[in-house]
Design an enzyme around this catalytic site. Structure first.
Site, PDB file in Angstrom:
ATOM      1  N   LYS A  27      59.539  35.471  10.027  1.00 59.13           N
ATOM      2  CA  LYS A  27      59.882  34.558  11.121  1.00 59.13           C
ATOM      3  C   LYS A  27      58.773  34.404  12.157  1.00 59.13           C
ATOM      4  CE  LYS A  27      64.921  35.017  10.769  1.00 59.13           C
ATOM      5  NZ  LYS A  27      65.236  36.119   9.858  1.00 59.13           N
ATOM      6  N   SER A  65      62.497  39.616   7.390  1.00 59.63           N
ATOM      7  CA  SER A  65      62.514  38.727   8.565  1.00 59.63           C
ATOM      8  C   SER A  65      61.237  38.737   9.389  1.00 59.63           C
ATOM      9  CB  SER A  65      63.697  39.090   9.465  1.00 59.63           C
ATOM     10  OG  SER A  65      64.903  38.625   8.907  1.00 59.63           O
ATOM     11  N   SER A  84      67.180  37.313  15.199  1.00 58.82           N
ATOM     12  CA  SER A  84      66.753  37.125  13.807  1.00 58.82           C
ATOM     13  C   SER A  84      67.651  36.148  13.057  1.00 58.82           C
ATOM     14  CB  SER A  84      66.712  38.472  13.072  1.00 58.82           C
ATOM     15  OG  SER A  84      65.931  38.377  11.908  1.00 58.82           O
ATOM     16  N   LYS A 144      59.008  41.981  15.890  1.00 55.73           N
ATOM     17  CA  LYS A 144      60.021  41.423  14.991  1.00 55.73           C
ATOM     18  C   LYS A 144      60.318  42.425  13.882  1.00 55.73           C
ATOM     19  CE  LYS A 144      62.899  38.451  13.640  1.00 55.73           C
ATOM     20  NZ  LYS A 144      63.678  39.640  13.208  1.00 55.73           N
TER      21      LYS A 144
END
Length: 434
Positions: free
Chosen positions: A63, A60, A115, A228
């Protein structure tokens, strides 16, 4: 005597502990992740790295590229109508519904805080129409940012054998994303609520999974401006984050971590960076650097066209040096403020960047007929007289040509007048004869 020995031993122990602590402060920490980069966000300088160009599945942390493209291509209050596919995407979701209308801002909060894979797919379809087209946009933008080891095939990071990037490339992407003030605003929010929509009557709470921005967390890091996380079984754990302190901003990337120690590891990385390196100003825009001489007598002030910073190791007293890339400007014309030269910036015998140099005055390469500021000597007088003689000769030739032309015109007119007189006399005699 015993007291003296005790004091000496105590002093040695304290000194030893202090020295060891200082030495440890300068040593990079041990990080469990396989791919690691610590970067200065202003200059792009790498302060620490491990397998920085190796390709890993990023999960993720993908992202951050989706967020960057959303901020570059959309307005926060743009409305997105959710299609059929986003609600059914695998993995983490915030529970968006087909036909639901949400703002880009809402989707970014869902993307970065919780997320949401559904948010990632919805943003991708809104921007490019399809996942495949959006993936092409992701890879194009990655190349523009200097990424050399990246291939994205989706906007969320669900595992795919072809979906790869490196710690260095993620640092470059986060470096660009951190320039957007909206990123910090969103990524440092601990809790966000999506207001009721056309498909949902209840508020939807979204909480931030980044422990570095949670004040009550043992991993809280003052100055963290967002981050993140990422995880899949194949990708293992990953984490990217940005933090600022004393006017310096650092970016940390940890990829493919099987031990899940990224919370403590990233804090160690930031401490190491802020404790051992500082962002220094070499030149500011408009600073006078030196002068460039044209034709041995005209001095052009050279000014810095932009700010230039460098990262200094706290254990070093060295400063950068400026090496001007000279070229002949004698035949050029330029205005004050025009970039006319470049200079290479060298630090510790390595080139760390290029600085554009602007002119501090207007300059024209056109030379006057005679420059009285030059040294007055016989050769110059001779040269000047020759120029005058040539100029006078040209004027004389032109005058002679003009006189000849005028004479021909006068002669032609005189002949015409004589012909008319002869014609009148002839006509007069002809009438009398008749």
């Amino acid at each position: 005597m015993n007291k003296l020995i005790t004091y000496i031993l105590a002093f040695i122990l304290i000194f030893s502990l202090t020295a060891n602590k200082a030495e440890a402060k300068n040593v990079p920490p041990k990080i469990s992740a396989d791919g690691v980069v610590l970067m200065d966000a202003t200059t792009g300088s790498i302060l620490y790295s491990k397998n920085q160009d190796s390709k890993y599945p990023p999960a993720s942390t993908t992202k951050i590229m989706t967020a960057l493209l959303a901020l570059e291509n959309c307005k926060l209050d743009d409305i997105v109508k959710i299609g059929k596919k986003p609600p059914f995407v695998e993995g983490s979701r915030i529970g968006i519904l087909e036909g639901e209308k949400l703002s880009v801002k809402d989707l970014l909060y869902g993307l970065l805080l919780q997320s949401g894979n559904d948010c990632a797919q919805a943003l991708a379809e809104h921007i490019s129409g399809s996942i495949d087209t959006f993936s092409e946009l992701m890879n194009k933008r990655a190349l523009e940012l200097g990424c050399q080891n990246t291939n994205f095939v989706n906007p969320h990071g669900l595992y795919d054998a072809a979906h790869r990037t490196s710690a260095m490339d993620l640092a470059l992407i986060l470096k660009e994303l951190s320039k957007h003030k909206e990123f910090k605003e969103i990524a440092t929010t601990t809790m966000y609520y999506i207001e009721p929509t056309n498909k949902s009557k209840e508020k939807r709470p979204i909480w931030n999974k980044n422990r570095l921005i949670q004040p009550n967390s043992e991993y809280y890091y003052e100055g963290c401006e967002g981050g993140k996380t990422g995880y899949t079984v194949q990708s293992k754990h990953s984490y990217v984050s940005v933090a600022s302190k004393n006017g310096q901003r650092l970016i940390a990337v940890l990829l493919h971590d099987s031990e899940r120690t990224y919370w403590s590891d990233v804090r160690k990385l930031f401490d190491y960076g802020f404790d051992n390196f500082s962002l220094e100003t070499f030149y500011l825009e408009g600073d006078h650097l030196t002068e460039y001489t044209i034709n041995d007598n005209i001095k052009i002030p050279l000014l810095a066209s932009e700010n230039f910073y460098y990262v200094k190791n706290s254990s070093s007293n060295e400063v950068p040096t400026l090496k001007i890339n000279n070229k002949d400007l004698s035949e050029k014309s330029f205005k004050r403020g025009d970039n006319i030269l470049t200079a290479s910036i060298l630090y510790k015998d390595k080139r760390i960047g290029t600085l554009n140099l602007a002119s501090g005055i207007d300059y024209s390469s056109k030379k006057p007929l005679f420059n009285f500021s030059e040294k007055f000597n016989f050769n110059m007088i001779k040269s000047f007289l020759l120029k005058i003689l040539k100029f006078t000769s040209i004027l004389l030739i032109l005058a002679i040509i003009m006189l000849r032309i005028r004479k021909k015109i006068r002669d032609k007119k005189r002949r015409k007048r004589k012909e008319k007189i002869r014609e009148k006399i002839y006509m007069s005699k002809y009438k009398n004869f008749k």
